[in-house]
Design a protein around this motif. Structure first.
Motif, PDB file in Angstrom:
ATOM      1  N   VAL A  49       7.722  61.393  25.824  1.00  0.00           N
ATOM      2  CA  VAL A  49       8.123  60.745  24.572  1.00  0.00           C
ATOM      3  C   VAL A  49       9.633  60.501  24.553  1.00  0.00           C
ATOM      4  O   VAL A  49      10.095  59.400  24.215  1.00  0.00           O
ATOM      5  CB  VAL A  49       7.689  61.595  23.354  1.00  0.00           C
ATOM      6  N   LEU A  50      10.421  61.494  24.955  1.00  0.00           N
ATOM      7  CA  LEU A  50      11.878  61.342  24.948  1.00  0.00           C
ATOM      8  C   LEU A  50      12.344  60.268  25.928  1.00  0.00           C
ATOM      9  O   LEU A  50      13.222  59.461  25.604  1.00  0.00           O
ATOM     10  CB  LEU A  50      12.557  62.679  25.263  1.00  0.00           C
ATOM     11  N   PHE A  54      14.556  57.026  25.060  1.00  0.00           N
ATOM     12  CA  PHE A  54      15.889  56.851  25.639  1.00  0.00           C
ATOM     13  C   PHE A  54      15.995  55.660  26.581  1.00  0.00           C
ATOM     14  O   PHE A  54      17.083  55.156  26.825  1.00  0.00           O
ATOM     15  CB  PHE A  54      16.353  58.124  26.339  1.00  0.00           C
ATOM     16  N   THR A  55      14.876  55.202  27.119  1.00  0.00           N
ATOM     17  CA  THR A  55      14.904  54.028  27.995  1.00  0.00           C
ATOM     18  C   THR A  55      14.458  52.767  27.257  1.00  0.00           C
ATOM     19  O   THR A  55      14.191  51.749  27.894  1.00  0.00           O
ATOM     20  CB  THR A  55      14.003  54.241  29.227  1.00  0.00           C
ATOM     21  N   CYS A  56      14.391  52.857  25.940  1.00  0.00           N
ATOM     22  CA  CYS A  56      13.985  51.717  25.095  1.00  0.00           C
ATOM     23  C   CYS A  56      12.623  51.155  25.501  1.00  0.00           C
ATOM     24  O   CYS A  56      12.409  49.939  25.505  1.00  0.00           O
ATOM     25  CB  CYS A  56      15.048  50.628  25.109  1.00  0.00           C
ATOM     26  N   LEU A  58      11.087  51.309  28.502  1.00  0.00           N
ATOM     27  CA  LEU A  58      10.832  51.029  29.920  1.00  0.00           C
ATOM     28  C   LEU A  58      10.017  52.136  30.580  1.00  0.00           C
ATOM     29  O   LEU A  58       9.129  51.864  31.386  1.00  0.00           O
ATOM     30  CB  LEU A  58      12.146  50.819  30.674  1.00  0.00           C
ATOM     31  N   TYR A  59      10.323  53.379  30.240  1.00  0.00           N
ATOM     32  CA  TYR A  59       9.526  54.474  30.792  1.00  0.00           C
ATOM     33  C   TYR A  59       8.085  54.398  30.274  1.00  0.00           C
ATOM     34  O   TYR A  59       7.158  54.772  30.987  1.00  0.00           O
ATOM     35  CB  TYR A  59      10.130  55.841  30.447  1.00  0.00           C
ATOM     36  N   GLY A  60       7.908  53.890  29.076  1.00  0.00           N
ATOM     37  CA  GLY A  60       6.567  53.742  28.522  1.00  0.00           C
ATOM     38  C   GLY A  60       5.695  52.829  29.372  1.00  0.00           C
ATOM     39  O   GLY A  60       4.488  53.057  29.500  1.00  0.00           O
ATOM     40  N   ILE A  61       6.294  51.810  29.943  1.00  0.00           N
ATOM     41  CA  ILE A  61       5.548  50.922  30.840  1.00  0.00           C
ATOM     42  C   ILE A  61       5.057  51.706  32.050  1.00  0.00           C
ATOM     43  O   ILE A  61       3.884  51.631  32.424  1.00  0.00           O
ATOM     44  CB  ILE A  61       6.430  49.720  31.264  1.00  0.00           C
ATOM     45  N   TYR A  62       5.959  52.482  32.645  1.00  0.00           N
ATOM     46  CA  TYR A  62       5.573  53.321  33.780  1.00  0.00           C
ATOM     47  C   TYR A  62       4.549  54.365  33.356  1.00  0.00           C
ATOM     48  O   TYR A  62       3.611  54.665  34.102  1.00  0.00           O
ATOM     49  CB  TYR A  62       6.803  54.000  34.389  1.00  0.00           C
TER      50      TYR A  62
END
Length: 118
Positions: A49-50, A54-56, A58-62
């Motif tokens: 979640v963090l 913090f990556t706006c 982008l990490y959610g895509i990964y």
């Protein structure tokens, strides 16, 4: 085991009606539940979640790709038919359709939970 099957429709509706708060909760919860089902510690819901914040996003895509990949691995280990949902979820997340990707992940996890005997 404290892993719940969730209705795909409920996941979509709750994510929309809570303005994404339930979606954030699912990012946390799915990672933790996959650790429990697969007996690994490869996910940390709080960090997921963090990093997404913090990556706006982008990490959610990964994250969508990673979770789908772990579900595919569990299906393979259980001898189930394995689809290529990880690429589909990655494309959907890139196209800004993460709710559909989340619905696919939840549906596949529900299938895995049907096969796992407690």
């Amino acid at each position: 085991m404290n892993v719940k099957k969730r209705s795909v429709g409920a996941v979509l509706c709750l994510s929309i009606f809570t303005c994404g708060i339930y979606y954030i909760y699912l990012i946390y919860k799915l990672g933790e539940e996959l650790n429990e089902v697969s007996c690994s510690n490869s996910n940390n819901g709080v960090i997921d979640v963090l990093l997404t914040f913090f990556t706006c996003g982008l990490y959610g895509i990964y994250w969508h790709y990673k979770i789908a990949r772990q579900i595919e691995d569990m299906e393979y280990n259980l001898g189930m038919r394995v689809g290529s949902i990880s690429i589909i979820c990655l494309i959907l997340a890139v196209l800004m359709l993460p709710l559909i990707s989340m619905a696919i992940n939840q549906s596949e996890l529900n299938h895995v939970l049907d096969e796992v005997t407690y």
